[in-house]
Design an enzyme around this catalytic site. Structure first.
Site, short mmCIF file in Angstrom:
data_model
loop_
_atom_site.label_atom_id
_atom_site.label_comp_id
_atom_site.label_asym_id
_atom_site.label_seq_id
_atom_site.Cartn_x
_atom_site.Cartn_y
_atom_site.Cartn_z
N LYS A 35 0.83 -1.20 0.00
CA LYS A 35 0.00 0.00 0.00
C LYS A 35 0.87 1.25 0.00
CE LYS A 35 -0.50 0.06 5.04
NZ LYS A 35 -1.45 0.12 6.18
N TYR A 256 17.51 29.65 8.17
CA TYR A 256 16.40 30.48 8.64
C TYR A 256 16.37 30.54 10.16
CZ TYR A 256 14.49 30.44 3.90
OH TYR A 256 14.31 30.61 2.55
#
Length: 368
Positions: A35, A256
């Protein structure tokens, strides 16, 4: 020259892990769970690598099953969540799929349908996970009803899912196991119970079928590794290269917000990989990375297309140096995806299925 980030998929390792699951339960058959695009590895290549080993495959939805059939995969395919609407039974019948039933409407739809051949059906029991499945006090009535519907149903099994088979405190697992054992004995029903952790650690859960999932891809689902889980091999190696090197004075920030500041005169490598590729933005400073096959760590926040690593103690690190974000380096060093996931406060499933389509998958092994 193309961007250096790739996901290398080792199909030999996939086959090794499947055979380990099979060998751990010699009296069971193992349905290989593919899956979510084989947990991000590519369902079609993984199915082709396993089709001579696995007697059945499992997916979450009809769309995933049809994708395998259209690629020429003829191995039986089990729908783990069954159908989502009645019309899907036509596709189940056309493609020879196996069906899970977990809701009353699914049973009513199945019993009103006229398939060309009876459909192998697995009756899902809610033994304590409290997601899908029938209450144990309803199971016997439903089992008898399905068992008598010989035009629609064949090869009937009981199925359930464990909530804590991975845990160091398995009391709830034993409670679920005892319930399923009682139902199985009362009905004379073959079972499919064992997920990856139960396959690895709980032989008493091994039934007619087991459902190895994440272990096939080399991730250890157990809270504490055992001998079997230590034998798993990583299937995906997420690898890139350093594209720039920065020389920083003590105290200089990186990235950042300047979260990481150089604790000494430092060298920082910029790596072509970021959250736009699926690498987890929540990775903290210290998240492990391999550069030139040597351990180091992330320094600074992950950006969309890049991340930064401290290479101060790897003097030969330079532009072009190979980087392994998880998996196996060329020198044989292994960085466990489970270790990376812990630093990101997540699980390996999230990292693997989160690798985005812009990252090329590169397959190798004798079934590639």
């Amino acid at each position: 020259m193309s961007r250096p980030l790739v996901a290398d998929i080792d199909l030999d390792a996939l086959r090794h892990n499947y055979m380990l699951a099979r060998d751990l339960a010699p009296d069971s058959q193992a349905v290989a769970v593919l899956k979510a695009d084989a947990y991000g590895h590519g369902a079609i290549p993984c199915a082709r690598a396993l089709e001579d080993l696995a007697p059945a495959l499992a997916v979450a939805s009809i769309e995933e099953a049809v994708t395998l059939r259209e690629a020429g995969i003829a191995t039986p395919v089990l729908l783990l969540e069954g159908i989502f609407e009645t019309s899907e039974l036509e596709l189940v019948d056309r493609h020879g799929l196996w069906l899970t039933v977990h809701s009353e409407w699914q049973i009513e739809a199945l019993l009103s349908f006229r398939p060309r051949q009876p459909i192998p059906t697995w009756l899902k029991v809610d033994s304590g996970m409290h997601r899908l499945g029938f209450s144990p006090d309803r199971v016997e009535t439903l089992w008898r009803r399905l068992q008598s519907a010989t035009a629609q149903v064949t090869d009937l099994h009981l199925m359930s899912h464990f909530a804590t088979a991975d845990s160091l405190q398995p009391e709830y697992f034993h409670r679920q196991m005892q319930l399923m054992k009682m139902l199985s004995e009362r009905l004379g029903a073959p079972t499919c119970l064992a997920n990856s952790p139960a396959t690895l650690a709980w032989p008493q859960a091994h039934g007619a079928w087991n459902r190895p999932g994440v272990m096939l891809y080399g991730s250890d689902p157990l809270e504490a590794a055992n001998g079997a889980s230590r034998a798993l091999k990583p299937v995906m190696t997420l690898r890139s290269r350093i594209i720039a090197v920065q020389e920083l004075a003590t105290g200089e920030p990186v990235g950042y917000g300047g979260r990481w500041r150089a604790p000494r005169p430092s060298r920082v490598g910029v790596v072509a990989c970021g959250y736009g590729d699926g690498y987890d933005r929540h990775a903290i400073d210290g998240t492990p990375v391999l550069v030139e096959g040597q351990p180091t760590c992330i320094a600074g926040k992950v950006s969309m297309d890049m991340l930064t690593v401290d290479v101060t103690d790897i003097p030969n690190a330079a532009i072009g140096s190979p980087v392994v974000l998880w998996g196996r380096a060329d020198n044989g060093a292994v960085l466990s995806i489970d270790d990376v996931a812990r630093y990101c406060d997540t699980i390996s499933y999230t990292l693997l299925t989160g690798v985005l389509p812009r990252v090329p998958r590169r397959y190798h092994g004798n079934r590639a």
